[in-house]
Design an enzyme around this catalytic site. Sequence first.
Site, PDB file in Angstrom:
ATOM      1  N   ASP A  90       0.821  -1.230   0.000  1.00  0.00           N
ATOM      2  CA  ASP A  90       0.000   0.000   0.000  1.00  0.00           C
ATOM      3  C   ASP A  90       0.846   1.267   0.000  1.00  0.00           C
ATOM      4  OD1 ASP A  90       0.782  -0.786   2.634  1.00  0.00           O
ATOM      5  OD2 ASP A  90      -0.739   0.529   3.504  1.00  0.00           O
ATOM      6  N   GLU A 148      -0.655  -1.890   5.161  1.00  0.00           N
ATOM      7  CA  GLU A 148       0.268  -1.840   6.307  1.00  0.00           C
ATOM      8  C   GLU A 148       0.170  -0.493   7.014  1.00  0.00           C
ATOM      9  OE1 GLU A 148       3.418  -0.887   8.812  1.00  0.00           O
ATOM     10  OE2 GLU A 148       3.296   0.065   6.860  1.00  0.00           O
TER      11      GLU A 148
HETATM   12 NI    NI Z   1       6.644   1.160   5.336  1.00  0.00          NI
END
Ligand code: NI
Length: 400
Positions: A90, A148
């Site tokens: 991401d 994340e």
């Molecule tokens: Ni990172």
Amino acid sequence: MLTLSPTPTQLNSATGQRSHSLSEQLSQWRRHLHAHPELGFYEHNTARYIKSELEKMPHLKVSQPTETSVLAVLRGDKPGKTVLLRADIDALPIQEENTFDFVSQNPGVMHACGHDGHTAILLGVAKLLSEHPEDVTGEIRMIFQHAEEIGPGGAEELVQRTPLMDGVDVVTGLHLSSGLPTGTVAIKRGAFMASPDAFELTIQGKGGHAAHPNQTIDPIAIGAQVINNLQHIASRNTDPIDNIVVSVTYFHAGTTHNVIPDSAALAGTVRTFDPELRQQAPKLMERIIRGVCEAHGASYTFAYDLGYRAVINTDWVADTLMDIARREVGDKAVVAVPSMGGEDFSAYLTKAPGAYFNVGSGNTAQQSDFPHHHPRFTIDEDALMTGVVMLHEAAVELSK
Ligand code: NI
């Protein structure tokens, strides 16, 4: 021995030599991903792209455990352990300020943490492994993990709601680091990254005319006392040997110069490595907040949100990775300095032993040494090959 760049990055194994032929492909993947960043839980095109690249590779079983994550599984011919390799995919809500020709095409979204590189690296590992399945014993699972950057994080979802971790014996993954020179591999046993918790505090006082503060309960003055006293947690309430950060990062109150407001809003972060200290922190904080507010006649509301767990590396896995790093990059293998940053890689470590490590991608000549999450962040692409070799060799060694 092989020279891969003007600043020589030497990778010593046969894999290091093979990965050289991958270098153009790695850069192509990374640049495509960099130009098309997507935020956590919305990585639809990213996942589609990863899946289509993986489907070009032989011997892999490709699936999507969640809507925007992708899993590639390679089964070796011989029995062995099950190893999970993880890359996060991401991007961040940042407007990119780089000017190269593969700059983000999505306004306000940018790969400013290097996850484009992580994804390219794991695609590279998948390609090498799929072309040489004879290298593999056991089973290698390669997870391209979504979200994340946004709590509660994609890792937690994969661990809690999918069978990804069933039967996994060991897990590893890496983060590129602009703070380390390209080619450096930094690994450590034990505490590696902190638990990034967050808090919000509202101090409720009583507003009034600034000329008559005696008729008010001033939440700004009380808030200032609270902030000062919270500094005692790190300096006086906890063992100085233990690492803890308590930072107030937000303090909003008032609208003009002659009115004392009713309330003040504060927020901040608490970072620790030690789970016990982490449990104590909100209690220590609230004791101070309650005491200061009571002393001055104010009331408060205090909310404490647990973020990702700390990343605590398993010693034997860190040792195996360090052996590989020493073999591959020689004296560029270093003991990592722990970071107060957070990482949802820790979710995997609740289910299996493992270790997370850094690969340097900082190169002043290439201006790839801006900090992570900076609008001009970028990576030295020579680091991609170091990452591929480290994860490939880790898969081979750890699956034995
Ligand atoms: Ni990172």
